[in-house]
Design an enzyme around this catalytic site. Structure first.
Site, PDB file in Angstrom:
ATOM      1  CE1 TYR A   1      66.985  38.100  69.403  1.00  0.00           C
ATOM      2  CE2 TYR A   1      69.202  37.698  68.099  1.00  0.00           C
ATOM      3  CZ  TYR A   1      67.611  38.112  68.075  1.00  0.00           C
ATOM      4  OH  TYR A   1      66.814  38.979  67.060  1.00  0.00           O
TER       5      TYR A   1
ATOM      6  CG  PHE B   1      60.981  37.611  73.778  1.00  0.00           C
ATOM      7  CD1 PHE B   1      61.291  38.804  72.473  1.00  0.00           C
ATOM      8  CD2 PHE B   1      61.077  37.837  74.233  1.00  0.00           C
ATOM      9  CE1 PHE B   1      62.297  39.361  73.189  1.00  0.00           C
ATOM     10  CE2 PHE B   1      62.241  38.593  75.174  1.00  0.00           C
ATOM     11  CZ  PHE B   1      63.344  39.440  74.234  1.00  0.00           C
ATOM     12  CG  ASP B   2      63.567  37.333  68.221  1.00  0.00           C
ATOM     13  OD1 ASP B   2      63.273  36.861  67.588  1.00  0.00           O
ATOM     14  OD2 ASP B   2      64.482  38.378  67.898  1.00  0.00           O
TER      15      ASP B   2
ATOM     16  CB  ILE C   1      67.096  46.688  73.727  1.00  0.00           C
ATOM     17  CG1 ILE C   1      67.633  45.583  73.562  1.00  0.00           C
ATOM     18  CG2 ILE C   1      65.888  46.842  73.221  1.00  0.00           C
ATOM     19  CD1 ILE C   1      67.079  44.960  74.844  1.00  0.00           C
TER      20      ILE C   1
ATOM     21  CE1 TYR D   1      62.216  46.314  71.931  1.00  0.00           C
ATOM     22  CE2 TYR D   1      62.379  44.474  73.511  1.00  0.00           C
ATOM     23  CZ  TYR D   1      63.000  45.260  71.898  1.00  0.00           C
ATOM     24  OH  TYR D   1      63.600  44.161  70.811  1.00  0.00           O
TER      25      TYR D   1
ATOM     26  CG  PHE E   1      68.486  38.908  75.714  1.00  0.00           C
ATOM     27  CD1 PHE E   1      68.068  38.685  74.183  1.00  0.00           C
ATOM     28  CD2 PHE E   1      68.018  39.849  76.386  1.00  0.00           C
ATOM     29  CE1 PHE E   1      67.085  39.566  73.763  1.00  0.00           C
ATOM     30  CE2 PHE E   1      67.285  41.116  75.749  1.00  0.00           C
ATOM     31  CZ  PHE E   1      65.838  40.498  74.767  1.00  0.00           C
TER      32      PHE E   1
END
Length: 473
Positions: free
Chosen positions: A77, A87-88, A107, A133, A150
């Protein structure tokens, strides 16, 4: 969702066509609001259709099953904020991310979105804050009340493995209510459907006591799964032969020897048995006597796994008890000794030799020179090829009872095994040293040949220099 000539819907999920934006980069580089783009082009996959999670399929997966609640899924992902800031990403770490879907490990948007995917599928998910979040965010990378984007690829998924040996695999179709689970001794009311080789062989409502399912003709695998289920849950159970009908099969239902089974189980209701902390010592001792009798009944019938469940309850109830007097202490120790001895014998029959040794050791903590424990530990060690340790156990048996002919016979077996083992070692080392010697001889021979060749060359060079000297003026 409105359909057009250049759009299509696959199994309820929107799929991008050539004139639509199909990647995060496309969407983020456009002048349009990412939320508006994905909401208009995607499909709302939330159960209550509140547009909390919108999905666009970028690449089709393999037609077939989708992950179910509790499945272990493996994904790659990349996550971004609406600003486009990443961010990731598991791709940056070069390591897929693994989790159990539907268990609250990620999540909420992921639990919903990943369950809508197929193996190999790549999709885009737009996740509103309440499905991500929320107001807390995930500092320092994700701010409060952030909508997230995502791109997810579902690499693989498989059911939840409930046993160490992989003999029971569960896939949850309908999640149950609350957090309570049946325990050993609970009375459960279930609906069962069982398949073998694709053929339905039973469909019935049945009530049984957890740990005693064999009395109702219910396989061990269904029994052992009860402690993981909640009221109202419906799940699929994939059972290996050990947890089904084993070598015996079930001829009346056309189930052959060592057949694998599939069960669909719905837990309609249950009444829990008292937990250990809910009983006083008097009640524990009374119930332990009854459970011991039940365990012995199962052992004599060859139902060793069911016998283990019964004897283990005695250990659970009494192992931390010390009683209020000599009489109670003796009763506790007597029941624990019998439980561990019988567990050792059951595990010996089940070929779980480490657990046999473990329970024999527990017996000898209560009775150092227990003849049966020493003998059974010796048997387990012999079957684990620990011949020297087994020999010592059988010798100790003879110290306790010099007339134990079985132990004397086992000593002879151990001594023979040790001799055979030593002979094998001698042959292995003899062959090894022979090979080393042959290798060394070959190396010496090659070196000698090389040295001889070197001397020959030197002689030729000397003769050549002599000839040149003779020819010179």
């Amino acid at each position: 969702m409105k359909g057009t000539s250049n759009k299509r819907e696959i199994l309820g999920t929107r799929v991008c066509t050539s004139d639509e934006m199909s990647s995060l980069e496309d969407i983020l580089s456009s002048n349009q609001c990412p939320t508006a783009v994905i909401t208009s082009q995607g499909t709302d996959v939330t159960p209550n259709r509140d547009s909390g999670v919108s999905k666009i399929v970028k690449k089709h997966g393999v037609e077939g099953e989708r992950p179910m609640i509790g499945d272990k899924v493996c994904v790659h992902y990349t996550g971004r904020l609406l600003s486009g800031k990443k961010f990731d990403s598991s791709l940056d770490r070069k390591e897929p991310f693994v989790f159990n879907v539907g268990k609250g490990q990620v999540i909420k948007a992921w639990d919903i979105g990943v369950c809508s995917m197929q193996k190999g599928e790549v999709c885009l998910l737009l996740c509103k804050p309440e499905y991500a979040y929320g107001s807390a965010g995930n500092p320092p990378k994700v701010p409060p009340n952030a909508t997230l984007l995502f791109e997810i690829e579902l690499l693989s998924f498989r059911g939840e493995v409930l046993t160490e040996d992989g003999g029971i695999v569960r896939r949850i179709k309908v999640k149950g209510e609350g957090y309570n689970n049946p325990n050993d001794g609970a009375t459960v009311h279930v609906h069962l459907q069982g398949w073998c080789g694709g053929s339905l062989f039973e469909s019935r409502d049945v009530t049984f006591v957890v740990g005693e399912s064999v009395d109702a003709g219910v396989p061990l695998g269904v029994d052992r799964s009860m402690e993981k289920m909640q009221k109202g849950e419906c799940c699929l159970l994939y059972l290996k032969p050990k947890y089904g009908y084993g070598k015996e099969g079930k001829p009346e239902n056309n189930i052959g020897s060592n057949a694998e089974l599939l069960y669909e189980v719905t837990l309609k209701n249950f009444e829990k048995a008292k937990e250990s902390w809910e009983m006083d010592l008097k009640e524990k001792l009374e119930r332990a006597v009854l459970v011991k009798q039940k365990g012995t009944q199962y052992f004599k019938a060859g139902r060793y796994s069911h016998a283990v469940i019964q004897y283990q309850q005695i250990v659970t109830w009494l192992e931390m008890e010390c009683g209020s007097g000599t009489e109670q202490l003796q009763a506790i120790q007597s029941l624990l000794l019998v439980a561990h001895l019988n567990l050792a014998l059951c595990y010996l029959r089940l070929r779980e030799y480490s657990k046999t040794v473990e329970n024999c050791n527990k017996v000898m903590e209560l009775d150092t020179d227990n003849e049966k424990a020493l003998y059974r530990r010796g048997e387990a060690r012999l079957l684990r090829n620990e011949f020297s340790m087994a020999l010592e156990d059988f010798k100790q048996v003879l110290q306790v009872n010099p007339y134990n002919r079985a132990a004397r016979s086992q000593i002879a077996v151990c001594q023979r095994k040790i001799r055979e083992h030593n002979e094998r070692d001698k042959m292995i080392y003899a062959n090894m040293f022979q090979r080393f010697a042959e290798h060394d001889a070959k190396v010496v021979k090659l070196k000698r040949k090389k040295d001889d060749s070197g001397h020959s060359d030197q002689n030729k060079q000397g003769l050549k220099r002599q000839c040149l000297s003779e020819d010179s003026p």
